[in-house]
Write a protein that holds these residues in place. Structure first.
Motif, PDB file in Angstrom:
ATOM      1  N   LYS A 103       1.021   6.904  -6.802  1.00 35.20           N
ATOM      2  CA  LYS A 103      -0.014   7.928  -6.981  1.00 35.20           C
ATOM      3  C   LYS A 103       0.578   9.330  -6.817  1.00 35.20           C
ATOM      4  O   LYS A 103       0.256  10.251  -7.595  1.00 35.20           O
ATOM      5  N   LYS A 117       2.085   1.735  -3.558  1.00 38.57           N
ATOM      6  CA  LYS A 117       0.966   2.247  -4.354  1.00 38.57           C
ATOM      7  C   LYS A 117       0.763   3.733  -4.110  1.00 38.57           C
ATOM      8  O   LYS A 117       0.531   4.513  -5.047  1.00 38.57           O
ATOM      9  N   LEU A 118       0.879   4.153  -2.849  1.00 38.79           N
ATOM     10  CA  LEU A 118       0.747   5.573  -2.525  1.00 38.79           C
ATOM     11  C   LEU A 118       1.851   6.388  -3.196  1.00 38.79           C
ATOM     12  O   LEU A 118       1.585   7.449  -3.771  1.00 38.79           O
ATOM     13  N   GLU A 160       0.821  -1.206   0.000  1.00 37.71           N
ATOM     14  CA  GLU A 160       0.000   0.000   0.000  1.00 37.71           C
ATOM     15  C   GLU A 160       0.862   1.266   0.000  1.00 37.71           C
ATOM     16  O   GLU A 160       0.456   2.293  -0.560  1.00 37.71           O
ATOM     17  N   GLU A 161       2.065   1.183   0.559  1.00 42.02           N
ATOM     18  CA  GLU A 161       2.953   2.347   0.551  1.00 42.02           C
ATOM     19  C   GLU A 161       3.559   2.556  -0.831  1.00 42.02           C
ATOM     20  O   GLU A 161       3.692   3.686  -1.291  1.00 42.02           O
ATOM     21  N   ASP A 201      -5.140   6.481   2.031  1.00 40.24           N
ATOM     22  CA  ASP A 201      -3.900   7.058   1.488  1.00 40.24           C
ATOM     23  C   ASP A 201      -3.436   8.238   2.328  1.00 40.24           C
ATOM     24  O   ASP A 201      -2.246   8.372   2.627  1.00 40.24           O
ATOM     25  N   LEU A 259      -6.897  10.138  -4.256  1.00 40.18           N
ATOM     26  CA  LEU A 259      -6.358   9.655  -2.988  1.00 40.18           C
ATOM     27  C   LEU A 259      -7.509   9.271  -2.060  1.00 40.18           C
ATOM     28  O   LEU A 259      -8.449  10.041  -1.879  1.00 40.18           O
ATOM     29  N   THR A 260      -7.418   8.082  -1.468  1.00 41.56           N
ATOM     30  CA  THR A 260      -8.447   7.635  -0.535  1.00 41.56           C
ATOM     31  C   THR A 260      -8.138   8.162   0.865  1.00 41.56           C
ATOM     32  O   THR A 260      -7.052   8.678   1.127  1.00 41.56           O
TER      33      THR A 260
END
Length: 458
Positions: free
Chosen positions: A38, A34-35, A31-32, A242, A238-239
């Protein structure tokens, strides 16, 4: 380990090569990574476009000057310097206010796109000028609107990234400086060759039209994709997760998020060594870098064609692109003081060649082109500021703004004294200017080493 600390152990050549392109380390959670992707797609795309356009619009006046503007308006003497003085005067005055506004979460996301739309409109307007006074006014307004861009984007990068990942992205982003300069030269050469007389306008006016056409759509894109800082209103891509992860990353890297903005920021900043050393470094960088951007004046004095005058200096920009990316990336792998020492040694060699002056023409070209290695000195310096002053967001913004304000204030008067356009000591010979340049290259190196030593002692 921070990026300015010595790296432990020796890396093989293959390991260094691998590390240069290792933007998403395997040890990071999915997830990091992926962030980070983005953020790279959003921040770097807009920041690169914004910075590219800024330097496209900033350097077009020099290209226009040597491509017909001087003759059409019967200019002589130091008008080109005066154009730059108007630009940098506004640049200086609006720098710190712009950076402090950039540190405010609600403004950080919208400020740069708004300013870019406005300076795109003024860039268009320069194609319709009818006298030199109108050019002075346009250059002042463009300088005012572009003031927070450079240091502001460094502030934004330092608000999302840390350590080696910050250095790598700062270097990648900075290549848009020479890319804008280089493309401006090619655009002016193409406009001079293909558009002279079209619509009843000379080729140099078409450069401003082309720049405006490029600027405004990129600015509109910024409203959609530029995220500001982690505490800004959340953009669509961004969620909530995120944003929470981004804030956890800041806490892990000990990067302080924005707090209350008051007069206390001036008191605590002035009580620490950071602002004095880093502002001194940037003053040295500004003074030493000024003459290296005027290879086109030397080519004009040597009798090269208009096309060659616009195209040959683009080699400097190409070298700067490689140096900006590779030098800053290596500074994330090796101790930054080693990279800085190597680069400053090359720059001082080139300056010595210019002081001697009467050297073979091929060596003169080499000296001009070696100035391109200066491309990594600025992103390394600013990334070092972001790393060292990460514990105080407002101080960091004030220092970044002050570096630009005080540094560029020297561009208002130093060129008139040391780098005149006309006269026996004028461009590009600069009998006084080149020796001073050598001194300030050395002082820049000394100041950077001082900052590194002081931080390590702390």
């Amino acid at each position: 380990m921070t990026a300015i600390e010595p790296k432990k152990g020796r890396l093989s050549l293959f390991a260094v090569f691998k590390e240069v392109f290792n933007w998403y380390p395997a040890e990071y959670p999915a997830e990091e990574r992926k962030l980070l992707f983005k953020l790279d797609v959003s921040i770097l795309i807009f920041a690169c476009l914004c910075f590219f356009i800024k330097y496209l619009d900033q350097t077009n006046i020099s290209n226009a000057y040597v491509s017909g503007l001087k003759e059409d308006f019967a200019l002589n003497g130091n008008e080109l310097n005066y154009f730059n003085v108007c630009y940098f005067t506004a640049y200086v005055v609006f720098q710190v206010p712009g950076l402090l506004l950039m540190s405010r979460p609600k403004l950080a996301r919208w400020l740069l796109p708004t300013l870019e739309v406005l300076w795109g409109i003024v860039t268009f307007a320069q194609c319709r000028v009818t006298n030199v006074q109108q050019i002075y006014a346009c250059r002042f307004i463009v300088g005012m609107l572009e003031a927070p861009v450079f240091a502001g984007i460094h502030f934004i990068l330092g608000s999302w990234y840390s350590g080696p990942e910050l250095f790598k992205r700062a270097g990648t982003w900075f290549i848009c400086n020479p890319l804008g300069t280089m493309v401006s030269g090619y655009l002016q050469a193409a406009a001079y060759t293909n558009l002279s007389g079209a619509g009843g306008m000379p080729g140099w006016k078409w450069l401003f039209i082309i720049d405006g056409v490029i600027t405004v759509p990129c600015a509109i894109l910024g409203f959609a994709i530029f995220p500001g800082i982690p505490d800004s209103p959340r953009p669509f891509f961004l969620t909530e997760g995120d944003i929470e992860l981004a804030k956890k990353r800041l806490a892990r890297a000990e990067i302080k998020r924005p707090g209350k903005l008051g007069l206390d920021v001036f008191k605590r900043t002035l009580s620490r060594w950071h602002i004095y050393v880093f502002v001194f470094c940037y003053i040295c960088m500004i003074i030493s870098s000024y003459p290296s951007g005027y290879m086109n004046l030397w080519l004009k004095a040597e009798g090269y064609s208009v096309t060659q005058i616009n195209q040959l200096p683009t080699v400097v920009s190409a070298i700067t692109i490689v140096a900006s990316w590779l030098g800053t990336t290596l500074a994330a792998i090796y101790p930054t003081w080693i990279i800085y020492t190597i680069v400053e040694a090359l720059l001082m060699f080139s300056t010595l060649c210019m002081i001697v002056w009467n050297i073979p023409k091929p060596l003169k070209f080499v000296a001009w082109y070696l100035f391109g290695f200066a491309g990594c000195t600025s992103p390394i310096l600013y990334s070092t500021v972001n790393t060292i002053v990460k514990g105080d967001s407002e101080e960091r913004a004030l220092i970044l703004g002050s570096m630009m304000t005080i540094g560029y204030s020297f561009n208002v008067w130093v060129p008139l004294l040391l780098f005149p356009t006309a006269g026996p000591d004028g461009a590009p010979r600069w009998r006084k200017g080149w020796p001073v340049t050598l001194v300030f290259f050395f002082l820049l190196w000394a100041g950077f080493i001082t900052a590194t030593v002081l931080h390590k002692r702390r």
